[in-house]
Scaffold this motif. Structure first.
Motif, PDB file in Angstrom:
ATOM      1  N   ILE A 137      16.147  32.875  44.440  1.00 21.79           N
ATOM      2  CA  ILE A 137      16.565  31.909  43.666  1.00 21.79           C
ATOM      3  C   ILE A 137      16.819  32.034  42.141  1.00 21.79           C
ATOM      4  N   ALA A 138      15.704  33.011  41.570  1.00 26.02           N
ATOM      5  CA  ALA A 138      15.431  33.205  40.178  1.00 26.02           C
ATOM      6  C   ALA A 138      16.082  34.727  39.974  1.00 26.02           C
ATOM      7  N   SER A 139      16.663  35.417  41.016  1.00 24.99           N
ATOM      8  CA  SER A 139      16.961  36.821  40.638  1.00 24.99           C
ATOM      9  C   SER A 139      18.200  36.718  39.655  1.00 24.99           C
ATOM     10  N   GLN A 140      18.072  37.510  38.878  1.00 19.82           N
ATOM     11  CA  GLN A 140      18.839  37.728  37.541  1.00 19.82           C
ATOM     12  C   GLN A 140      19.916  38.983  37.637  1.00 19.82           C
ATOM     13  N   SER A 141      19.544  39.726  38.723  1.00 22.00           N
ATOM     14  CA  SER A 141      20.263  40.989  38.713  1.00 22.00           C
ATOM     15  C   SER A 141      20.111  41.543  40.003  1.00 22.00           C
ATOM     16  N   ALA A 142      21.267  42.515  40.300  1.00 22.23           N
ATOM     17  CA  ALA A 142      21.360  43.064  41.814  1.00 22.23           C
ATOM     18  C   ALA A 142      20.249  43.667  42.226  1.00 22.23           C
ATOM     19  N   ALA A 143      19.342  44.224  41.318  1.00 17.52           N
ATOM     20  CA  ALA A 143      18.287  44.960  41.986  1.00 17.52           C
ATOM     21  C   ALA A 143      17.236  44.038  42.335  1.00 17.52           C
ATOM     22  N   ALA A 144      17.160  42.995  41.456  1.00 15.50           N
ATOM     23  CA  ALA A 144      15.918  41.892  41.630  1.00 15.50           C
ATOM     24  C   ALA A 144      16.476  41.192  42.881  1.00 15.50           C
ATOM     25  N   HIS A 145      17.690  40.894  43.257  1.00 13.30           N
ATOM     26  CA  HIS A 145      18.338  40.247  44.392  1.00 13.30           C
ATOM     27  C   HIS A 145      17.914  40.845  45.665  1.00 13.30           C
ATOM     28  N   ARG A 146      18.117  42.402  45.239  1.00  4.38           N
ATOM     29  CA  ARG A 146      18.007  43.146  46.586  1.00  4.38           C
ATOM     30  C   ARG A 146      16.362  43.280  47.040  1.00  4.38           C
ATOM     31  N   ILE A 147      15.471  43.123  46.186  1.00  5.16           N
ATOM     32  CA  ILE A 147      14.055  43.093  46.389  1.00  5.16           C
ATOM     33  C   ILE A 147      13.612  41.918  46.979  1.00  5.16           C
ATOM     34  N   ALA A 148      14.419  40.814  46.356  1.00  7.30           N
ATOM     35  CA  ALA A 148      13.715  39.411  47.125  1.00  7.30           C
ATOM     36  C   ALA A 148      14.408  39.453  48.389  1.00  7.30           C
ATOM     37  N   LEU A 149      15.761  39.877  48.617  1.00  4.83           N
ATOM     38  CA  LEU A 149      16.265  39.661  49.952  1.00  4.83           C
ATOM     39  C   LEU A 149      15.586  40.529  50.982  1.00  4.83           C
ATOM     40  N   GLY A 150      15.032  41.596  50.637  1.00  4.26           N
ATOM     41  CA  GLY A 150      14.380  42.528  51.454  1.00  4.26           C
ATOM     42  C   GLY A 150      13.227  41.927  52.112  1.00  4.26           C
ATOM     43  N   GLN A 151      12.377  41.145  50.814  1.00  2.00           N
ATOM     44  CA  GLN A 151      11.227  40.457  51.388  1.00  2.00           C
ATOM     45  C   GLN A 151      11.418  39.046  52.153  1.00  2.00           C
ATOM     46  N   LEU A 152      12.456  38.458  51.810  1.00  4.15           N
ATOM     47  CA  LEU A 152      13.120  37.271  52.740  1.00  4.15           C
ATOM     48  C   LEU A 152      13.282  37.768  54.115  1.00  4.15           C
ATOM     49  N   ARG A 153      13.654  38.809  54.252  1.00  7.23           N
ATOM     50  CA  ARG A 153      14.276  39.521  55.682  1.00  7.23           C
ATOM     51  C   ARG A 153      12.967  40.425  56.412  1.00  7.23           C
ATOM     52  N   GLY A 154      11.808  40.165  55.723  1.00  2.00           N
ATOM     53  CA  GLY A 154      10.510  40.500  56.322  1.00  2.00           C
ATOM     54  C   GLY A 154       9.918  41.874  56.041  1.00  2.00           C
ATOM     55  N   GLY A 155      10.557  42.361  54.960  1.00  2.00           N
ATOM     56  CA  GLY A 155      10.356  43.978  54.631  1.00  2.00           C
ATOM     57  C   GLY A 155       8.700  44.112  54.241  1.00  2.00           C
ATOM     58  N   VAL A 156       8.168  43.058  53.427  1.00  3.42           N
ATOM     59  CA  VAL A 156       6.633  43.196  53.035  1.00  3.42           C
ATOM     60  C   VAL A 156       5.805  42.767  54.185  1.00  3.42           C
ATOM     61  N   SER A 157       6.237  41.577  54.799  1.00  2.00           N
ATOM     62  CA  SER A 157       5.811  41.118  55.732  1.00  2.00           C
ATOM     63  C   SER A 157       5.398  41.804  56.911  1.00  2.00           C
ATOM     64  N   ASN A 158       6.430  42.813  57.466  1.00  2.00           N
ATOM     65  CA  ASN A 158       6.535  43.466  58.614  1.00  2.00           C
ATOM     66  C   ASN A 158       5.351  44.768  58.232  1.00  2.00           C
ATOM     67  N   GLU A 159       5.426  45.325  56.813  1.00  2.00           N
ATOM     68  CA  GLU A 159       4.485  46.359  56.582  1.00  2.00           C
ATOM     69  C   GLU A 159       2.905  45.719  56.748  1.00  2.00           C
ATOM     70  N   ILE A 160       2.675  44.406  56.232  1.00  2.02           N
ATOM     71  CA  ILE A 160       1.525  44.054  56.303  1.00  2.02           C
ATOM     72  C   ILE A 160       0.798  43.665  57.701  1.00  2.02           C
ATOM     73  N   LYS A 161       1.856  42.995  58.406  1.00  6.37           N
ATOM     74  CA  LYS A 161       1.468  42.735  59.963  1.00  6.37           C
ATOM     75  C   LYS A 161       1.247  43.972  60.725  1.00  6.37           C
ATOM     76  N   ASP A 162       2.054  45.102  60.535  1.00  8.66           N
ATOM     77  CA  ASP A 162       1.606  46.422  61.425  1.00  8.66           C
ATOM     78  C   ASP A 162       0.424  46.934  60.844  1.00  8.66           C
ATOM     79  N   LEU A 163      -0.055  46.742  59.665  1.00  3.82           N
ATOM     80  CA  LEU A 163      -1.402  47.409  59.091  1.00  3.82           C
ATOM     81  C   LEU A 163      -2.234  46.464  59.802  1.00  3.82           C
ATOM     82  N   ARG A 164      -2.233  45.110  59.607  1.00  6.69           N
ATOM     83  CA  ARG A 164      -3.421  44.410  60.154  1.00  6.69           C
ATOM     84  C   ARG A 164      -3.438  44.466  61.781  1.00  6.69           C
ATOM     85  N   THR A 165      -2.061  44.607  62.388  1.00  2.66           N
ATOM     86  CA  THR A 165      -2.409  44.619  63.759  1.00  2.66           C
ATOM     87  C   THR A 165      -3.253  45.901  64.279  1.00  2.66           C
TER      88      THR A 165
END
Length: 468
Positions: A137-165
């Protein structure tokens, strides 16, 4: 969680359309008491995710507005609960009237982020994804939008869950060893555990390292334009903004205070700061301006240092740059007024004799005529490459950390894993190794919300906007 919540989901002010959102068991029935649609049964038997046109009325029969209602049945909604969205005309009066009527009928006003918090608690999003909603919601640029969208789609979550498993599998074997402590058995191969911990720390290091870029893109890349008086700093600012924002004069010391503007380059927002010329001040006001310039350089991500190729010799430039050096500060050097000295070369300033504190690759030296905007495109490309780590911006599949909480938690997890490595190397008791593994698992779990507290959730969701 048992209450029906309601909030206006569109920004304040007049607009063609405004949306009032409700969520919670019974919200559809609540709205049905004030909605007159094409069907006699109203919303009770309406199919979910189908828009219905009708009239929204007060209990006394007052017509408030003609609206379009969309209903959602649990669990197929954003929150995982029954939900209703009321699309009406975007009058602040109509929106507040509809909201108040819903409250009078039994709903309560939603707190900031309460819809997203319910989505997390109902398993529709993990905590990292929920935080990405606010970033999106707060993204002000294409790059910020891309990072937030990647996180919303599970980019960071998947990395962390894989490490934790992977770590959980070994942790369970270590815990099993503790249960059979008297029998001196070993279920977890220590070499495999060392390799796993090393691999996990390598992945954590990559994520932590990416935070500087991710946070800069999320918040905007602070870029200070500095240099001596009359070097062309304000002219360069105007060229980058493509407007006459700063006063340009041949009189040295025209800029006394900082001038700040934002510009979008290749989808990345740069916060440009034009500063007073750095020199021995001639009066108190100029001294304050010079002091502020140095302070802004100390807190910036990128320093664009502008120098006059006619007036500045290599020794002076090196001395000026050394005064502004800071670990981690990215430097771009602009040699301005090339029309007056067209034979200026990179090697003159940064050749074999250069012994300054900054490393200045050839690609970070930009010869320019700022007044004519010559080589402006190359400067913009260099700014983008410096901010994102390469010309062309972020890779599509790149996982970038942009959340300060995640950065802090990953650092704590890495410290726990470092203790695991040190403990195994020193031959400490497996009880202590198991304790540090548990701590690392707890830290990793805090990112996705597998381990959390009410205080943490309150702190995160209180920063959301109302209605989301």
């Amino acid at each position: 969680m048992n209450d029906i919540i309601v909030a206006i989901a569109t920004p304040p002010g007049e607009g063609a359309i405004g949306i009032v959102r409700l969520s919670g068991e019974g919200c559809i029935e609540l709205v049905n008491t004030m909605f007159a649609g094409p069907s006699k049964s109203g919303l009770a038997e309406s199919k979910p995710r189908r828009a219905l046109f009708g009239k929204f009325t007060a209990p006394d029969g007052e017509l408030v507005d003609e609206v379009v209602l969309t209903t959602y049945r649990n669990p197929a909604s954003y929150t995982g609960e029954d939900a209703v969205e009321i699309s009406c005309h975007g009058s602040p009066y109509i929106l507040s009237r509809v909201t108040q009527l819903c409250i009078d009928a039994g709903a309560k006003m939603a707190q900031p982020g309460e819809f997203s918090q319910r989505a997390f608690l109902n398993g529709k999003l993990d905590l990292s994804q929920a935080e990405a909603v606010a970033d999106l919601i707060a993204s002000q640029s294409a790059a910020a939008h891309r990072i937030a969208l990647g996180q919303l789609r599970g980019g960071v979550s998947n990395e962390i869950k894989d490490l934790r498993t992977q770590l959980i599998n070994f942790a369970s074997l270590i815990e099993l060893e503790l249960d059979f402590g008297e029998e001196d058995v070993e279920f977890a191969d220590r070499d495999d555990l060392r390799h796993l911990v090393e691999k996990i720390r390598t992945k954590i290091d990559a994520l932590v390292t990416s935070f500087r870029l991710g946070n800069a893109i999320k918040m905007g890349v602070t870029t200070v334009i500095a240099g001596r008086p009359n070097a062309g700093k304000s002219t360069l600012l105007n060229a980058l903004l493509n407007e006459e924002r700063a006063i340009v004069s041949h009189i040295p010391g025209t800029t006394r205070d900082t001038i700040e503007e934002t510009v979008n380059v290749g989808g990345v927002t740069f916060r440009l700061v034009d500063t007073a010329g750095i020199r021995e001040a001639t009066d108190t006001i100029e001294a304050i301006g010079v002091e502020r310039a140095i302070e802004r350089v100390a807190t910036s991500h990128i320093l664009v240092y502008v120098f006059d190729v006619v007036e500045t010799d290599p020794a002076t430039l090196t001395a000026d740059l050394d005064k502004l050096h800071r670990e981690g500060l990215e430097l771009i050097v602009v040699g301005n007024k090339m029309d007056l000295n067209p034979y200026t070369m990179y090697e003159q300033y940064f050749g074999e004799d250069y012994g300054g504190k900054f490393s200045v690759p050839r690609g970070r030296f930009i010869p320019m005529i700022a007044r004519d905007k010559s080589n402006l495109g190359y400067l913009q490309e260099t700014l983008l490459a410096t901010a994102t780590g390469g010309v062309g911006g972020l890779d599509q599949g790149q996982v970038i950390l942009s959340n300060a909480r995640h950065y802090d938690v990953l650092n704590r997890a890495d410290q726990a894993l470092a203790r695991v490595q040190g403990g195994m190397g020193a031959g400490v008791s497996q009880d202590f190794v198991a304790m540090d593994i548990r701590q690392a698992l707890r830290e990793l779990g805090e990112i996705t919300g597998e381990i959390t507290t009410d205080d943490l959730l309150g702190n995160i969701f209180s920063n959301f906007c109302i209605g989301k």
